[in-house]
Design a protein around this motif. Structure first.
Motif, short mmCIF file in Angstrom:
data_model
loop_
_atom_site.label_atom_id
_atom_site.label_comp_id
_atom_site.label_asym_id
_atom_site.label_seq_id
_atom_site.Cartn_x
_atom_site.Cartn_y
_atom_site.Cartn_z
N GLY A 1 0.83 -1.20 0.00
CA GLY A 1 0.00 0.00 0.00
C GLY A 1 0.86 1.25 0.00
O GLY A 1 1.97 1.25 0.55
N ILE A 2 0.36 2.31 -0.61
CA ILE A 2 1.07 3.59 -0.67
C ILE A 2 0.15 4.68 -0.19
O ILE A 2 -0.92 4.91 -0.78
N LEU A 3 0.53 5.35 0.89
CA LEU A 3 -0.19 6.52 1.39
C LEU A 3 0.47 7.77 0.85
O LEU A 3 1.70 7.86 0.79
N VAL A 4 -0.34 8.75 0.47
CA VAL A 4 0.17 10.01 -0.07
C VAL A 4 -0.38 11.15 0.78
O VAL A 4 -1.60 11.23 1.00
N ASP A 5 0.49 11.99 1.26
CA ASP A 5 0.06 13.12 2.09
C ASP A 5 -0.78 14.08 1.26
O ASP A 5 -0.43 14.43 0.13
N GLY A 6 -1.90 14.50 1.83
CA GLY A 6 -2.74 15.47 1.15
C GLY A 6 -3.96 14.88 0.48
O GLY A 6 -4.74 15.61 -0.12
N THR A 7 -4.15 13.56 0.56
CA THR A 7 -5.30 12.92 -0.07
C THR A 7 -5.76 11.75 0.78
O THR A 7 -4.94 11.05 1.37
N PRO A 8 -7.07 11.49 0.85
CA PRO A 8 -7.57 10.32 1.59
C PRO A 8 -7.59 9.05 0.76
O PRO A 8 -8.01 8.01 1.26
N PHE A 9 -7.15 9.12 -0.49
CA PHE A 9 -7.20 7.96 -1.38
C PHE A 9 -5.82 7.32 -1.42
O PHE A 9 -4.90 7.84 -2.05
N ALA A 10 -5.70 6.17 -0.74
CA ALA A 10 -4.46 5.41 -0.75
C ALA A 10 -4.42 4.52 -1.98
O ALA A 10 -5.45 4.24 -2.61
N LEU A 11 -3.24 4.05 -2.33
CA LEU A 11 -3.05 3.16 -3.47
C LEU A 11 -2.67 1.77 -2.99
O LEU A 11 -1.96 1.63 -1.98
N VAL A 12 -3.16 0.75 -3.70
CA VAL A 12 -2.84 -0.63 -3.36
C VAL A 12 -2.45 -1.35 -4.65
O VAL A 12 -3.15 -1.25 -5.66
N VAL A 13 -1.33 -2.06 -4.61
CA VAL A 13 -0.88 -2.85 -5.76
C VAL A 13 -0.49 -4.24 -5.28
O VAL A 13 -0.02 -4.41 -4.16
N PRO A 14 -0.70 -5.26 -6.11
CA PRO A 14 -1.41 -5.21 -7.39
C PRO A 14 -2.91 -5.35 -7.21
O PRO A 14 -3.37 -5.77 -6.15
N HIS A 15 -3.65 -5.02 -8.26
CA HIS A 15 -5.11 -5.12 -8.25
C HIS A 15 -5.55 -6.15 -9.27
O HIS A 15 -5.06 -6.15 -10.40
N LEU A 16 -6.44 -7.05 -8.86
CA LEU A 16 -6.94 -8.10 -9.74
C LEU A 16 -8.38 -7.82 -10.13
O LEU A 16 -9.12 -7.13 -9.42
N PHE A 17 -8.80 -8.37 -11.26
CA PHE A 17 -10.13 -8.11 -11.81
C PHE A 17 -11.24 -8.50 -10.84
O PHE A 17 -12.19 -7.75 -10.63
N ILE A 18 -11.14 -9.65 -10.20
CA ILE A 18 -12.21 -10.17 -9.36
C ILE A 18 -12.46 -9.29 -8.15
O ILE A 18 -13.56 -9.28 -7.58
N GLU A 19 -11.46 -8.50 -7.73
CA GLU A 19 -11.61 -7.67 -6.53
C GLU A 19 -12.60 -6.54 -6.71
O GLU A 19 -13.11 -5.99 -5.72
N SER A 20 -12.91 -6.19 -7.94
CA SER A 20 -13.87 -5.12 -8.19
C SER A 20 -15.28 -5.51 -7.76
O SER A 20 -16.14 -4.64 -7.60
N PHE A 21 -15.53 -6.80 -7.60
CA PHE A 21 -16.86 -7.29 -7.24
C PHE A 21 -16.94 -7.70 -5.77
O PHE A 21 -17.92 -8.30 -5.36
N GLN A 22 -15.91 -7.37 -4.99
CA GLN A 22 -15.89 -7.72 -3.58
C GLN A 22 -15.88 -6.45 -2.73
O GLN A 22 -15.19 -5.49 -3.05
N THR A 23 -16.67 -6.47 -1.64
CA THR A 23 -16.72 -5.35 -0.72
C THR A 23 -16.58 -5.86 0.71
O THR A 23 -16.66 -7.07 0.97
N LEU A 24 -16.40 -4.93 1.64
CA LEU A 24 -16.25 -5.32 3.04
C LEU A 24 -17.52 -5.99 3.56
O LEU A 24 -17.44 -6.92 4.39
N ASP A 25 -18.68 -5.57 3.10
CA ASP A 25 -19.93 -6.15 3.59
C ASP A 25 -20.03 -7.64 3.26
O ASP A 25 -20.75 -8.37 3.95
N ASP A 26 -19.34 -8.10 2.23
CA ASP A 26 -19.37 -9.53 1.90
C ASP A 26 -18.85 -10.39 3.04
O ASP A 26 -19.23 -11.56 3.16
#
Length: 483
Positions: free
Chosen positions: A247-272
C-alpha cells in the motif's frame, strides 16, 4: 549548502531561500549567553505544543551560565528538549523541508548545527465515514488528508511488529510525503522491490494527489485495465496488506493506493465478509450481472434490433417498430447520442455546487426522459436501455471509467457488424485481460489460471470457520511469479 557558524548569515540565507515569505516566523533570544533563533511556519505547528515544549524550556534556561554553542546544542538535544521527533539539521535544504513540514527549528550562533523538533499542528479534516466506499456494517472511519493520521488508523488495526512503514518524499518542488506500507512476512520481496523501483522513477515537480503517481505504478495494461486501485478505508487497506499487497499513502489525499489489483476484486466489498455466506454469494452475483448488463445491453440492443430482429418476440418487434418509426436517426446514432447526453448530465451533476446539483436531476428527467421522446429524437425503448445500463454502472463504481469506454466500443461494434462484431470485440477484450500480468500475477487470477484454493473467496464466499484454516496470499495463486 551546509549551515554556517554565523546565525545572522544563516537567517539571511533562509530568508533568501524562502523569498522572505510572510508565513516564516523567526523569534530571536539570548539563552545561556548564546544568541539563538526559533523558526516556525505559521499554521503548520501547534502553538500550544510550541509554547510548552520549546519556549517554556528556553525561558527557564535564559539566565543560566554560559555554554559553548556546540555544548549548548547538545544539551538542548539530549537533556532539555524531549520531543518524540528530534532531528539534527546540517544543511539548508533539509532545514527548509523540515520547516515547511511543521517542525520548529532552533539555530544558535557559533555552530553549524540546528535542531528540528516535530510539533506539527496544522488544521485538518476530522476522521469521518468515507464518501466513496460506504458499507452496512463495519468501521465508519475513513482516511483523511494527513498521512500521519492515516498511518495511525492502519496501526490500530494491525498491531504487529511485521507491519512496516517506510516514509520518503517525491516531487522535486512539492516534496510530498509518501509512505510505503507492507507486512514483512506476507509481502513478496520481488513485489516490494518492483514497487520501490517504480516510485524512485517518479520525476514530477509537484504531486498533489495519489493520482499523480498512480500511472507510475501501472504496467502495460494500465491504460485501460487498472493494475493499481485506490482505497479510502483503513480496514480494507489492512486486509489487502494481509494478502501480501503493498500500500502507498500520499500526504494530502484520503485515497491510498494498493498494488497489485486483480479483476475479481472489483466485485468484492467489506460487507461480503460481515454478512452470511449465502447472501454474500447472492450479492456478488447481482454485481456481476449488473456489470454485464451495463457493459453489453446497449450494444446488444442495437445489434439485435438492427441486424437480428428475428431473435425478438413478434409483439416486441412491433412495439420497437412503432417507437422508432418517427426517429430520424439509426439505432446506433440514437444510442451514442443519448449515452453522450447522459455522461454530460452526470459530469454536470458532479461539478455543480451541491445546493443546486439537484437541478441536474430535474433537467435530466425532462430532457432525456420526456422531451427527447416527445420530439421524436429517440425512441422510448432506447431511454429504458440507457436508464438501466446507467443504473447498473453504479453497482461496480471502481470500474466505471472502463465501463463507459467499453460501452461505447460495443455500441459501435454492434451498430456496424451486429452480434458478430459485438462478440468479436468482447473476445478481444477478454483475451487482452487474460494475457495481462500485473507485477508477475495474472490479472484474471484466480479465474485464469484457475486456483481451486481461492475458489472459497471468489464468487462464492465460504464461512469464516472454513477460511480460518489457511491464508491465501498473492504468492500462492496459480501463475504467480513473485515468490
Amino acid at each position: 549548502m551546509n549551515l554556517t557558524f554565523s546565525l545572522e548569515d544563516n537567517l539571511n540565507a533562509i530568508k533568501s531561500l524562502t523569498g522572505n515569505s510572510s508565513d516564516v516566523i523567526i523569534k530571536t533570544a539570548m539563552v545561556c549567553q548564546n544568541n539563538i533563533a526559533v523558526l516556525t511556519c505559521e499554521g503548520m505547528t501547534s502553538t500550544n505544543t510550541l509554547a510548552e515544549l520549546v519556549y517554556s524550556k528556553l525561558h527557564t534556561l535564559a539566565n543560566n551560565d554560559f555554554l559553548p554553542p556546540d555544548l549548548f546544542i547538545n544539551a538542548l538535544f539530549d537533556v532539555y528538549l524531549t520531543a518524540a521527533e528530534q532531528i539534527e539539521i546540517l544543511d539548508f535544504d533539509d532545514l527548509i523541508l523540515k520547516l515547511q513540514s511543521g517542525f520548529a527549528i532552533i539555530l544558535a550562533n557559533g555552530t553549524s548545527r540546528a535542531i528540528a523538533i516535530g510539533i506539527q499542528g496544522y488544521k485538518s479534516r476530522g476522521i469521518d465515514e468515507p464518501s466513496s466506499e460506504l458499507n452496512v456494517r463495519g468501521s465508519r472511519e475513513g482516511f483523511v488528508e494527513v498521512i500521519r493520521t492515516n498511518m495511525s488508523l492502519i496501526r490500530r488495526r494491525v498491531k504487529s511488529p511485521t507491519l512496516v512503514f517506510e516514509m520518503s518524499q517525491v516531487g522535486s518542488r512539492s516534496n510530498t510525503d509518501i509512505c510505503v506500507c507492507y507486512i514483512s512476512d506476507k509481502v513478496s520481496p520481488k513485489l516490494l522491490r518492483d514497487v520501490k523501483k517504480r516510485l524512485s522513477s517518479i520525476r514530477l515537480n509537484t504531486i498533489l494527489e495519489s493520482g499523480y503517481i498512480q500511472p507510475y505504478l501501472e504496467g502495460k495494461g494500465g491504460w485501460f485495465f487498472s493494475e493499481c486501485t485506490t482505497c479510502e478505508r483503513p480496514d480494507v487497506f489492512a486486509a489487502k496488506l494481509y494478502e501480501g499487497r503493498v500500500g502507498i499513502l500520499v500526504d494530502g489525499t484520503p485515497f491510498a493506493l494498493v498494488v497489485p489489483h486483480l479483476f475479481i476484486e472489483s466485485f468484492q466489498t467489506l460487507d461480503d465478509y460481515t454478512q452470511t455466506p449465502f447472501y454474500a454469494f447472492f450479492i456478488r452475483t447481482v454485481r456481476l450481472a449488473a456489470y454485464f448488463i451495463t457493459l453489453f445491453l446497449p450494444g446488444a440492443y442495437v445489434a439485435i434490433a438492427s441486424y437480428h430482429p428475428e431473435m425478438l418476440p413478434s409483439p416486441l418487434i412491433l412495439n420497437l417498430a412503432s417507437a422508432e418509426q418517427t426517429a430520424p436517426f439509426s439505432l446506433m446514432v440514437e444510442c451514442l447520442f443519448i449515452h453522450f447526453m447522459y455522461e454530460i448530465l452526470r459530469e454536470a451533476g458532479i461539478r455543480l455546487p451541491r445546493p443546486i446539483g439537484h437541478a441536474i436531476g430535474v433537467v435530466g428527467g425532462l430532457v432525456i426522459g420526456d422531451i427527447t421522446v416527445s420530439a421524436g429524437l429517440v425512441g422510448a425503448p432506447m431511454v429504458l436501455v440507457v436508464a438501466l445500463s446507467g443504473l447498473c454502472s453504479f453497482v461496480v463504481p471502481t470500474m466505471y471509467e472502463k465501463i463507459v469506454i467499453l460501452r461505447f466500443i460495443y455500441i459501435l461494434a454492434g451498430g456496424f457488424f451486429g452480434l458478430y462484431g459485438l462478440l468479436l470485440a468482447a473476445g478481444a477484450v477478454v483475451i487482452k485481460m487474460c494475457s495481462l500480468s500485473t507485477y508477475g500475477i495474472p490479472y484474471m487470477s484466480p479465474i485464469s489460471p484457475f486456483s481451486p484454493k481461492a475458489l472459497r473467496d471468489m464468487f462464492v464466499r465460504s464461512g469464516w470457520k472454513k477460511m480460518a484454516y489457511s491464508d491465501v496470499t498473492l504468492q500462492n495463486l496459480n501463475g504467480a511469479d513473485i515468490s
